[in-house]
Scaffold this motif. Structure first.
Motif, PDB file in Angstrom:
ATOM      1  N   GLY A   1       0.803  -1.210   0.000  1.00 16.64           N
ATOM      2  CA  GLY A   1       0.000   0.000   0.000  1.00 16.64           C
ATOM      3  C   GLY A   1       0.833   1.255   0.000  1.00 16.64           C
ATOM      4  O   GLY A   1       2.062   1.211   0.134  1.00 16.64           O
TER       5      GLY A   1
ATOM      6  N   ASP B   1      -4.341  -4.747  -2.636  1.00 15.34           N
ATOM      7  CA  ASP B   1      -4.402  -3.386  -3.162  1.00 15.34           C
ATOM      8  C   ASP B   1      -5.026  -2.464  -2.123  1.00 15.34           C
ATOM      9  O   ASP B   1      -6.115  -1.911  -2.327  1.00 15.34           O
ATOM     10  CB  ASP B   1      -5.213  -3.358  -4.467  1.00 15.34           C
ATOM     11  CG  ASP B   1      -5.180  -1.997  -5.137  1.00 15.34           C
ATOM     12  OD1 ASP B   1      -4.224  -1.249  -4.889  1.00 15.34           O
ATOM     13  OD2 ASP B   1      -6.116  -1.685  -5.890  1.00 15.34           O
ATOM     14  N   PRO B   2      -4.355  -2.291  -0.990  1.00 11.09           N
ATOM     15  CA  PRO B   2      -4.983  -1.543   0.105  1.00 11.09           C
ATOM     16  C   PRO B   2      -4.966  -0.041  -0.137  1.00 11.09           C
ATOM     17  O   PRO B   2      -4.078   0.506  -0.795  1.00 11.09           O
ATOM     18  CB  PRO B   2      -4.097  -1.897   1.309  1.00 11.09           C
ATOM     19  CG  PRO B   2      -2.755  -2.182   0.715  1.00 11.09           C
ATOM     20  CD  PRO B   2      -3.033  -2.811  -0.628  1.00 11.09           C
TER      21      PRO B   2
ATOM     22  N   HIS C   1      -1.549   1.875   4.295  1.00 14.76           N
ATOM     23  CA  HIS C   1      -0.258   1.187   4.365  1.00 14.76           C
ATOM     24  C   HIS C   1      -0.403  -0.005   5.315  1.00 14.76           C
ATOM     25  O   HIS C   1      -0.435   0.168   6.531  1.00 14.76           O
ATOM     26  CB  HIS C   1       0.839   2.129   4.846  1.00 14.76           C
ATOM     27  CG  HIS C   1       2.217   1.583   4.642  1.00 14.76           C
ATOM     28  ND1 HIS C   1       3.347   2.309   4.916  1.00 14.76           N
ATOM     29  CD2 HIS C   1       2.658   0.388   4.171  1.00 14.76           C
ATOM     30  CE1 HIS C   1       4.415   1.595   4.642  1.00 14.76           C
ATOM     31  NE2 HIS C   1       4.016   0.415   4.195  1.00 14.76           N
TER      32      HIS C   1
END
Length: 267
Positions: free
Chosen positions: A19, A45-46, A49
């Motif tokens: 992230g 795919d955040p 972080h």
């Protein structure tokens, strides 16, 4: 990205990071006999972080001889991660909720932006309401702790299959493979504790979301109800018909719930 951190006592912990580097920090703490890999959907795919730690004795982290029965040790292990991330939202699944309670007991909430407890225990020991187990957990023990593979492997297989009956076969096999990597001694040590957390939970002064599947038979839903009732202002969110892994069984919904929570409370 895989990061290696060293605790104050010299134990190496492995942390998966993903992230945006300048996004809000989220620390993901896995459950018994698993690893940070369990959070694969959150690492894909955040919007934040993400830092998915492998607890001592699990995954890619070091396997020390001691520390598994000691709340202070678990607290300092998580403190090592937070020293790396800075203030963060703490997300604990299953046994990870107990590790978070250990951290709060020792270090308080000053570096915590919020808490998310997912099918989590916050206590452990006989008659501890925050650690109430379900049928699948009870039936797995003590066989799942055995050094004899002929005893442990079938028990761990049943546990991984039955904790979330709707999971696809490849996901169950990954959970089983991860569990088998954890030494039987470590699997057993994590249960040799008696810890209450009522005062710790009552002192939480940060936003808290409790997520629990209504069909969880590893950690009884009553444990989630206890945490939500004890932590001031906590929100309890039920996942109807879902077992012990809401983030794997309903990844899109969980991702949305977590992202919204982090957006509201993260720095």
């Amino acid at each position: 990205m895989l990061t290696s951190l060293l605790t104050a006592e010299g134990v190496r912990l492995s942390v998966r990071e993903a992230g945006p580097a300048h996004g809000p920090a989220v620390v993901l703490v896995h459950g018994w006999a698993q690893s940070g890999e369990a959070w694969s959907h959150q690492l894909a795919d955040p919007a934040f972080h993400a830092h998915a730690v492998d607890l001592r004795g699990h995954g890619e982290s070091e396997v020390p001889d001691t520390g598994y029965r000691d709340s202070a040790t678990w607290a300092d292990d998580l403190r090592t991660v937070l020293d790396h991330t800075g203030p963060a939202v703490l997300v604990g699944w299953s046994y990870g909720g107990l590790v978070i309670a250990d951290y709060l007991r020792a270090h308080g909430t000053s570096e915590v932006d919020g808490l998310v407890l997912v099918g989590a225990i916050t206590e452990i020991g006989r008659d501890r309401p925050g650690g109430r187990s379900g049928r699948v957990m009870r039936e797995a023990l003590p066989a799942a702790l055995s050094e004899d593979p002929a005893v442990a492997v079938p028990a761990l297989h049943r546990f991984c299959v039955e904790q979330a009956p709707g999971l696809p076969g490849d996901a169950v096999q990954r959970l089983l493979g991860t569990a088998l990597r954890v030494p039987s001694r470590v699997r057993g040590e994590l249960f040799r504790r008696d810890v209450g957390s009522a005062e710790v939970l009552e002192a939480v002064d940060k936003p808290t979301l409790v997520v629990h599947g209504t069909a969880d038979e590893v950690v009884d839903p009553a444990a989630g109800e206890y945490a939500a009732a004890t932590i001031p202002g906590a929100e309890l969110r039920w996942y109807e018909g879902i077992g012990h892994t809401p983030f794997l069984e309903r990844p899109e919904r969980f991702a949305a719930d977590l992202a919204a929570f982090v957006a509201e409370v993260g720095r």
